[in-house]
Write an enzyme that holds these catalytic residues in place. Structure first.
Site, PDB file in Angstrom:
ATOM      1  N   ASN A  10      68.326  55.629  71.955  1.00 40.65           N
ATOM      2  CA  ASN A  10      68.696  54.215  72.095  1.00 40.65           C
ATOM      3  C   ASN A  10      69.739  53.893  71.025  1.00 40.65           C
ATOM      4  O   ASN A  10      69.416  53.834  69.844  1.00 40.65           O
ATOM      5  CB  ASN A  10      67.434  53.352  71.917  1.00 40.65           C
ATOM      6  CG  ASN A  10      67.764  51.873  71.863  1.00 40.65           C
ATOM      7  OD1 ASN A  10      68.863  51.449  72.240  1.00 40.65           O
ATOM      8  ND2 ASN A  10      66.805  51.078  71.401  1.00 40.65           N
ATOM      9  N   LYS A  12      71.280  51.179  70.578  1.00 39.63           N
ATOM     10  CA  LYS A  12      71.266  49.751  70.186  1.00 39.63           C
ATOM     11  C   LYS A  12      72.705  49.229  70.145  1.00 39.63           C
ATOM     12  O   LYS A  12      73.544  49.669  70.937  1.00 39.63           O
ATOM     13  CB  LYS A  12      70.562  49.562  68.849  1.00 39.63           C
ATOM     14  CG  LYS A  12      69.220  50.266  68.790  1.00 39.63           C
ATOM     15  CD  LYS A  12      68.399  49.865  67.606  1.00 39.63           C
ATOM     16  CE  LYS A  12      67.156  50.712  67.533  1.00 39.63           C
ATOM     17  NZ  LYS A  12      66.199  50.234  66.577  1.00 39.63           N
ATOM     18  N   GLU A  98      62.879  44.815  69.850  1.00 41.32           N
ATOM     19  CA  GLU A  98      63.951  43.910  69.398  1.00 41.32           C
ATOM     20  C   GLU A  98      64.226  42.836  70.447  1.00 41.32           C
ATOM     21  O   GLU A  98      64.575  41.701  70.110  1.00 41.32           O
ATOM     22  CB  GLU A  98      65.209  44.726  69.056  1.00 41.32           C
ATOM     23  CG  GLU A  98      65.009  45.482  67.747  1.00 41.32           C
ATOM     24  CD  GLU A  98      65.747  46.801  67.652  1.00 41.32           C
ATOM     25  OE1 GLU A  98      66.716  47.010  68.387  1.00 41.32           O
ATOM     26  OE2 GLU A  98      65.322  47.635  66.818  1.00 41.32           O
ATOM     27  N   GLU A 168      55.984  52.181  70.778  1.00 38.05           N
ATOM     28  CA  GLU A 168      56.834  52.045  69.599  1.00 38.05           C
ATOM     29  C   GLU A 168      56.229  51.023  68.637  1.00 38.05           C
ATOM     30  O   GLU A 168      56.466  49.810  68.788  1.00 38.05           O
ATOM     31  CB  GLU A 168      58.222  51.563  70.003  1.00 38.05           C
ATOM     32  CG  GLU A 168      58.967  52.522  70.897  1.00 38.05           C
ATOM     33  CD  GLU A 168      60.470  52.345  70.741  1.00 38.05           C
ATOM     34  OE1 GLU A 168      61.126  53.296  70.298  1.00 38.05           O
ATOM     35  OE2 GLU A 168      60.963  51.243  71.023  1.00 38.05           O
ATOM     36  N   SER A 214      61.163  55.874  64.036  1.00 44.89           N
ATOM     37  CA  SER A 214      61.570  56.799  62.973  1.00 44.89           C
ATOM     38  C   SER A 214      61.332  58.267  63.317  1.00 44.89           C
ATOM     39  O   SER A 214      60.914  59.057  62.460  1.00 44.89           O
ATOM     40  CB  SER A 214      60.894  56.425  61.644  1.00 44.89           C
ATOM     41  OG  SER A 214      61.308  55.120  61.240  1.00 44.89           O
TER      42      SER A 214
HETATM   43  C1  PEP Z   1      64.186  52.516  68.681  1.00 42.29           C
HETATM   44  O1  PEP Z   1      65.290  52.040  68.647  1.00 42.29           O
HETATM   45  O2  PEP Z   1      63.510  52.355  69.697  1.00 42.29           O
HETATM   46  C2  PEP Z   1      63.692  53.264  67.523  1.00 42.29           C
HETATM   47  C3  PEP Z   1      62.535  53.840  67.626  1.00 42.29           C
HETATM   48  O3  PEP Z   1      64.498  53.323  66.414  1.00 42.29           O
HETATM   49  P1  PEP Z   1      64.349  54.352  65.139  1.00 42.29           P
HETATM   50  O4  PEP Z   1      64.208  55.723  65.705  1.00 42.29           O
HETATM   51  O5  PEP Z   1      65.605  54.155  64.348  1.00 42.29           O
HETATM   52  O6  PEP Z   1      63.112  53.928  64.390  1.00 42.29           O
END
Ligand code: PEP
Length: 251
Positions: A10, A12, A98, A168, A214
Site C-alpha cells: 500500500n 498510500k 486511515e 491491521e 510494520s
Molecule cells: C499499511 O499501510 O497498511 C501499513 C501496514 O503500513 P506499515 O507497513 O508502514 O505499518
C-alpha cells in the site's frame, strides 16, 4: 487448507509518477519467477492507469486504495469500481484504518464499498484492526469482530473467493512496532472463527487473512509462519523495490 500467500504493498499518498513506474518495473522483474504467491501494489488513483500498463503481463496485480460506494453520477471527487476496472485495476482496499480514522469511514460505508467493489468485478481487501486504547481495554475481539461482521453484511459465500481480510492493528501501522506472532495468531484465529460463524468452516478456511502493521524484511518470515497468517499488507517497506522484494521472497 493451504492458502496461497498474498503480499501487497500500500503506497498510500507516496511516490510520484516516475518513481512509481520505476518501482513497478523493478518488481515485475523481481517477481518473474515467483509463482507460488500473489503480489499486488496499491498506488494513488492518478497513477493507476500508468502503473497497470507498467505491470501488464507480469505477476504484479494493481489495486486502488479506495473506491466510491456508488456506481456513477453526481459524486464529485469520487472514483467508481467500474472506472477502476476500466483502467485494468483488479483489487481495491476497503476500510483501511486511515480511511476509518482520518476520513470518518464507518462500518456501514465500508460495507457499501465492499458490495460495490464486488459488483464492479474487483477483488476486495477488507481491513480491520483495533486502536491501542481498544486493545488496552480488552476490546480487540469485539472491535475486529464487529468490523468484519458489518463489513461483510449481505455478502454471500459465493463471493468470498474475491475477498481477502487484512488484520491491521492501528497501533502497529507506520510505528515500527509490529504485533508479536502470538498477538497476530490470536487475532487471525479469532477472525477465522467469526468467518466460520458467518458462513461455514470450509468457507472460513479458504479465505486469506493478511497481517499488516510494520511488516519488514526481517519480521515477515516469522509472521508468515503463524498459522492463519496468509499474507501481508505492507506500507512503508513496500515503497522500495529491495525491501518489498525481500518481503515477497520471504523464506
Ligand atoms: C499499511 O499501510 O497498511 C501499513 C501496514 O503500513 P506499515 O507497513 O508502514 O505499518
Amino acid at each position: 487448507m493451504k492458502r496461497k500467500p498474498f503480499l501487497a504493498g500500500n503506497w498510500k499518498m507516496n511516490l510520484d509518477r516516475k518513481s512509481g513506474v520505476e518501482l513497478v518495473r523493478a518488481l515485475r522483474d523481481g517477481v518473474a519467477g515467483v509463482g507460488d504467491r500473489d503480489v499486488a501494489v496499491f498506488p494513488p488513483f492518478v497513477y493507476l492507469d500508468e502503473i497497470v500498463r507498467a505491470a501488464a503481463g507480469s505477476n504484479v496485480r494493481v489495486g486502488a486504495q479506495n473506491l466510491c460506494d456508488e456506481k456513477n453520477g453526481a459524486f464529485t471527487g469520487e472514483v467508481s469500481a467500474e472506472m477502476l476496472r476500466d483502467v485494468g485495476v483488479t483489487h481495491v482496499l476497503v476500510g483501511h484504518s486511515e480511511r476509518r480514522q482520518l476520513y470518518g469511514e464507518g462500518d456501514e460505508l465500508c460495507n457499501r464499498k465492499v458490495v460495490r467493489g464486488l459488483a464492479g468485478g474487483l477483488h476486495v481487501i477488507l481491513c480491520v484492526g483495533e486502536t491501542l486504547e481498544e486493545r488496552d481495554s480488552n476490546r480487540t475481539e469485539h472491535v475486529i469482530g464487529r468490523q468484519l461482521t458489518k463489513g461483510l453484511a449481505g455478502i454471500d459465500a459465493g463471493s468470498l473467493e474475491r475477498i481477502t481480510i487484512a488484520y491491521e492493528p492501528v497501533w502497529a501501522i507506520g510505528t515500527g512496532r509490529n504485533a508479536t506472532t502470538a498477538q497476530a495468531g490470536e487475532a487471525h484465529r479469532y477472525l477465522r472463527g467469526v468467518l466460520s460463524g458467518l458462513y461455514d468452516e470450509r468457507a472460513a478456511d479458504s479465505i486469506r487473512i493478511q497481517y499488516g502493521g510494520s511488516v519488514k524484511p526481517d519480521n515477515v518470515a516469522a509472521l508468515m509462519a503463524v498459522p492463519d497468517v496468509d499474507g501481508a499488507l505492507v506500507g512503508g517497506a513496500s515503497l522500495k523495490a529491495d525491501s518489498f522484494l525481500a518481503i515477497v521472497r520471504y523464506k
